[in-house]
Design a protein around this motif. Structure first.
Motif, PDB file in Angstrom:
ATOM      1  N   SER A  83       0.844  -1.773  -0.422  1.00 35.51           N
ATOM      2  CA  SER A  83      -0.010  -0.077   0.298  1.00 35.51           C
ATOM      3  C   SER A  83       1.151   1.227  -0.134  1.00 35.51           C
ATOM      4  O   SER A  83       0.738   2.424  -0.917  1.00 35.51           O
ATOM      5  N   LEU A  84       2.161   0.892   0.578  1.00 32.06           N
ATOM      6  CA  LEU A  84       2.981   2.697   0.564  1.00 32.06           C
ATOM      7  C   LEU A  84       3.855   2.554  -0.858  1.00 32.06           C
ATOM      8  O   LEU A  84       3.510   3.801  -0.986  1.00 32.06           O
ATOM      9  N   ILE A  85       3.557   1.721  -1.112  1.00 34.75           N
ATOM     10  CA  ILE A  85       4.429   1.861  -2.808  1.00 34.75           C
ATOM     11  C   ILE A  85       3.364   2.340  -3.190  1.00 34.75           C
ATOM     12  O   ILE A  85       3.460   3.046  -4.864  1.00 34.75           O
ATOM     13  N   ALA A  86       2.172   2.286  -3.065  1.00 34.52           N
ATOM     14  CA  ALA A  86       1.443   1.924  -4.199  1.00 34.52           C
ATOM     15  C   ALA A  86       0.924   3.856  -4.141  1.00 34.52           C
ATOM     16  O   ALA A  86       0.537   4.301  -4.916  1.00 34.52           O
ATOM     17  N   ILE A  87       0.920   4.083  -2.463  1.00 35.54           N
ATOM     18  CA  ILE A  87       0.714   5.782  -2.874  1.00 35.54           C
ATOM     19  C   ILE A  87       1.918   6.141  -2.840  1.00 35.54           C
ATOM     20  O   ILE A  87       1.364   7.451  -3.404  1.00 35.54           O
ATOM     21  N   ASN A  88       2.512   5.797  -3.326  1.00 36.96           N
ATOM     22  CA  ASN A  88       3.917   6.324  -3.835  1.00 36.96           C
ATOM     23  C   ASN A  88       3.812   6.990  -5.225  1.00 36.96           C
ATOM     24  O   ASN A  88       4.093   7.506  -6.065  1.00 36.96           O
ATOM     25  N   ASN A  89       3.726   5.547  -5.701  1.00 31.65           N
ATOM     26  CA  ASN A  89       3.441   5.842  -7.482  1.00 31.65           C
ATOM     27  C   ASN A  89       2.278   6.715  -8.016  1.00 31.65           C
ATOM     28  O   ASN A  89       2.483   7.434  -8.758  1.00 31.65           O
ATOM     29  N   LEU A  90       1.605   6.737  -6.460  1.00 30.23           N
ATOM     30  CA  LEU A  90       0.329   7.754  -7.290  1.00 30.23           C
ATOM     31  C   LEU A  90       0.679   9.410  -6.838  1.00 30.23           C
ATOM     32  O   LEU A  90       0.225  10.010  -7.936  1.00 30.23           O
ATOM     33  N   LEU A  91       1.566   9.484  -5.859  1.00 30.52           N
ATOM     34  CA  LEU A  91       2.270  10.823  -5.410  1.00 30.52           C
ATOM     35  C   LEU A  91       3.383  10.777  -6.684  1.00 30.52           C
ATOM     36  O   LEU A  91       2.867  12.350  -6.820  1.00 30.52           O
ATOM     37  N   ILE A  92       3.996  10.259  -7.194  1.00 35.65           N
ATOM     38  CA  ILE A  92       4.997  10.308  -8.658  1.00 35.65           C
ATOM     39  C   ILE A  92       3.854  10.284  -9.355  1.00 35.65           C
ATOM     40  O   ILE A  92       4.477  11.622 -10.545  1.00 35.65           O
ATOM     41  N   ASP A  93       3.130   9.983  -9.661  1.00 36.36           N
ATOM     42  CA  ASP A  93       1.962   9.707 -11.091  1.00 36.36           C
ATOM     43  C   ASP A  93       1.402  11.451 -11.076  1.00 36.36           C
ATOM     44  O   ASP A  93       1.264  12.310 -12.310  1.00 36.36           O
ATOM     45  N   ASN A  94       0.922  11.394  -9.624  1.00 36.66           N
ATOM     46  CA  ASN A  94       0.745  13.405 -10.041  1.00 36.66           C
ATOM     47  C   ASN A  94       1.077  14.358  -9.880  1.00 36.66           C
ATOM     48  O   ASN A  94       1.069  15.583 -10.774  1.00 36.66           O
TER      49      ASN A  94
END
Length: 133
Positions: A83-94
């Motif tokens: 879930s932390l990796i998914a959140i980081n991916n979303l932040l990077i995509d944002n």
């Protein structure tokens, strides 16, 4: 009536035969009573073996429960990491979506390159000036 006459005639012989028969029965029952009964020992041995098997099962169950708890904690930590990796991916995509269009187009070009193309791109970059103050 003949039977009663025979009984009264052979009364002594019949009483001796009955005495021998009764004494034989008493001796037979006494010998049977002296014989050791192994069924109780077998039952005790069977109960001991079952108790040993039960103790082994309890020990194995404890080991498996510890292993199950370890695996559950590993799964839980992996879910958290995922879930932390998914959140980081979303932040990077944002962040990438918020970059200006010029940088976004360059990023798309770079993302489409394979390893050899990326190495060529990096070699062709101009050296950056030293920003040390």
């Amino acid at each position: 009536m003949k039977v009663f006459k025979l009984i009264t005639k052979y009364k002594y012989q019949l009483s001796i035969a009955g005495l021998f028969l009764l004494s034989f029965l008493v001796v037979y029952l006494f010998i049977q009573g002296l014989k050791k009964d192994h069924t109780l020992d077998l039952v005790k041995l069977e109960m001991k073996l079952k108790e040993d098997a039960r103790q082994e099962i309890i020990k194995l169950r404890q080991v498996w429960e510890v292993r199950e708890k370890e695996l559950d904690t590993q799964i839980y930590t992996l879910h958290i990491k995922d879930s932390l990796i998914a959140i980081n991916n979303l932040l990077i995509d944002n962040r990438l979506n918020n970059l200006p269009k010029k940088y976004n187009e360059k990023a798309k070009e770079i993302n489409t390159l394979d390893d050899a193309g990326l190495l060529d791109y990096l070699n062709k970059l101009e050296p950056q000036p030293n920003n040390d103050y």
